[in-house]
Scaffold this active site. Structure first.
Site, PDB file in Angstrom:
ATOM      1  N   LYS A 144     -12.349 -52.004 -29.650  1.00  0.00           N
ATOM      2  CA  LYS A 144     -13.162 -52.651 -30.684  1.00  0.00           C
ATOM      3  C   LYS A 144     -13.552 -54.073 -30.276  1.00  0.00           C
ATOM      4  O   LYS A 144     -14.653 -54.548 -30.592  1.00  0.00           O
ATOM      5  CB  LYS A 144     -12.401 -52.668 -32.016  1.00  0.00           C
ATOM      6  CG  LYS A 144     -12.283 -51.310 -32.690  1.00  0.00           C
ATOM      7  CD  LYS A 144     -13.613 -50.835 -33.231  1.00  0.00           C
ATOM      8  CE  LYS A 144     -13.467 -49.613 -34.104  1.00  0.00           C
ATOM      9  NZ  LYS A 144     -14.747 -49.167 -34.701  1.00  0.00           N
ATOM     10  N   ARG A 173       0.450 -56.205 -45.835  1.00  0.00           N
ATOM     11  CA  ARG A 173      -0.919 -55.761 -45.610  1.00  0.00           C
ATOM     12  C   ARG A 173      -1.725 -56.099 -46.868  1.00  0.00           C
ATOM     13  O   ARG A 173      -1.174 -56.351 -47.935  1.00  0.00           O
ATOM     14  CB  ARG A 173      -1.001 -54.250 -45.346  1.00  0.00           C
ATOM     15  CG  ARG A 173      -0.335 -53.764 -44.084  1.00  0.00           C
ATOM     16  CD  ARG A 173      -1.045 -54.256 -42.837  1.00  0.00           C
ATOM     17  NE  ARG A 173      -0.452 -53.667 -41.632  1.00  0.00           N
ATOM     18  CZ  ARG A 173       0.581 -54.172 -40.988  1.00  0.00           C
ATOM     19  NH1 ARG A 173       1.167 -55.261 -41.442  1.00  0.00           N
ATOM     20  NH2 ARG A 173       1.024 -53.589 -39.892  1.00  0.00           N
ATOM     21  N   TYR A 198      -7.435 -48.859 -29.121  1.00  0.00           N
ATOM     22  CA  TYR A 198      -8.237 -49.150 -30.314  1.00  0.00           C
ATOM     23  C   TYR A 198      -8.558 -50.639 -30.409  1.00  0.00           C
ATOM     24  O   TYR A 198      -9.722 -51.028 -30.555  1.00  0.00           O
ATOM     25  CB  TYR A 198      -7.489 -48.683 -31.562  1.00  0.00           C
ATOM     26  CG  TYR A 198      -8.267 -48.834 -32.844  1.00  0.00           C
ATOM     27  CD1 TYR A 198      -9.397 -48.060 -33.090  1.00  0.00           C
ATOM     28  CD2 TYR A 198      -7.870 -49.743 -33.818  1.00  0.00           C
ATOM     29  CE1 TYR A 198     -10.104 -48.182 -34.277  1.00  0.00           C
ATOM     30  CE2 TYR A 198      -8.567 -49.875 -35.006  1.00  0.00           C
ATOM     31  CZ  TYR A 198      -9.689 -49.098 -35.237  1.00  0.00           C
ATOM     32  OH  TYR A 198     -10.406 -49.234 -36.409  1.00  0.00           O
ATOM     33  N   ASP A 200       3.306 -53.434 -33.912  1.00  0.00           N
ATOM     34  CA  ASP A 200       2.876 -53.336 -35.306  1.00  0.00           C
ATOM     35  C   ASP A 200       2.845 -54.742 -35.913  1.00  0.00           C
ATOM     36  O   ASP A 200       3.860 -55.446 -35.878  1.00  0.00           O
ATOM     37  CB  ASP A 200       3.840 -52.453 -36.102  1.00  0.00           C
ATOM     38  CG  ASP A 200       3.290 -52.073 -37.457  1.00  0.00           C
ATOM     39  OD1 ASP A 200       2.209 -51.476 -37.506  1.00  0.00           O
ATOM     40  OD2 ASP A 200       3.948 -52.368 -38.484  1.00  0.00           O
TER      41      ASP A 200
END
Length: 329
Positions: free
Chosen positions: A154, A216, A150, A278
């Protein structure tokens, strides 16, 4: 005097997905004719069912890794699974969707002379060493990790967009989209907002990965769509990339506790190991969007979560329909 804005024919790839369906709605509300293209891997017909009877809306099943031959004035390329659960399910296909999909949509835009928008992502920044992340930051990405299909897909799509712009003078707009949430999120997509809400509504333990201190920033979907439309309306001199997201930063623990408070759940917090690659923190620098688009998000996290909880509550309340069945298309 209000400027006359004639109706346009607009292609939205990934148009039956979470973001795409909201974008289709807004474009139709502005008087445009919308061709929604989706292969229904993560998008669902249910997301656009309310538009099917509208004469300004057309739905086509198609995979953007194959060429598409249509006549349109603008293209919004949103096609790609965007949650780790879905994009890691078939990582080769994820990369193909980002890269081949971009090539096919750019080729279509070149043939038509159409303006084209690319939904890029904050994942191009990887696990950032700069905080908050400005557009000038090149990122810190693992090119061979579980998320690379991903992240790097991108990044390559952005490369293609800017090479088409330089080589063929194509009108491009690139937005780097940060965490977005709201109604029509898939209940089993593995994203933190949908995970926490579904677990809380079911009275299950809320799973937090890591120590819960990773951060986040969460943008409500209506704010995000407004930013996309503002970007697409800018002149040829502004291509982006531009960050679109909410600069308010929350820890995973704060988000979980807020969800418990809003739902009135008795769920407990449980902690699991942090997945590989992550990011520890993620927050957009949106000064460019504010300066060039006059855009900043207006929906507070609590208000947006209340609307999102209400959506999932209705979804789960359908006694004869499980979340998987409700989104099976």
């Amino acid at each position: 005097m209000r400027q006359y804005n004639p109706s346009q024919r607009i292609l939205v790839t990934g148009g039956a997905g979470f973001l795409g369906s909201h974008l289709c709605e807004r474009l139709i509300a502005r008087g445009h004719d919308v061709l929604c293209v989706d292969n229904f891997f993560t998008g669902t017909k249910q997301n656009v069912a309310h538009l099917l009877g509208n004469p300004h809306f057309e739905l086509m099943r198609h995979d953007v890794t194959f060429p598409l031959f249509v006549e349109v004035d603008q293209i919004y390329n949103l096609a790609c699974p965007a949650s780790p659960v879905h994009y890691q399910h078939d990582p080769v296909q994820t990369t193909k969707t980002s890269v081949h999909g971009a090539i096919n949509m750019l080729g279509l835009a070149k043939r038509l002379g159409a303006k084209i928008f690319q939904a890029s992502t904050s994942e191009v920044y990887g696990d950032p060493s700069v905080h908050p992340q400005p557009e000038a930051y090149w990122g810190h990405v693992n090119p061979i990790g579980l998320r690379s299909c991903y992240d790097e897909g991108k990044r390559c799509a952005e490369t293609l967009f800017f090479d088409y712009h330089r080589q063929h003078q194509l009108q491009i707009k690139v937005a780097r989209i940060f965490n977005t949430y709201g109604p029509r999120m898939h209940p089993n997509d593995g994203r933190v907002v949908s995970n926490f809400i579904v677990q809380a509504l079911k009275g299950e333990d809320i799973t937090i990965y890591g120590d819960g201190q990773q951060t986040r920033s969460f943008c409500y979907v209506s704010d995000l769509i407004d930013g996309i439309l503002r970007l697409m309306a800018t002149g040829a001199d502004f291509t982006g990339p531009v960050n679109l997201g909410n600069p308010d930063e929350f820890t995973m623990r704060q988000l979980a506790e807020l969800v418990i408070q809003i739902t009135g759940s008795r769920s407990q917090l449980v902690f699991r190991p942090l997945p590989a690659d992550d990011p520890r923190q993620r927050r957009p620098d949106i000064r460019l969007a504010t300066d060039r688009l006059g855009w900043s998000p207006s929906v507070a996290l609590r208000d947006g979560l209340q609307l999102t909880v209400a959506y999932f509550d209705r979804l789960l309340a359908c006694a004869s329909i499980t979340p998987d069945e409700a989104h099976s298309g």
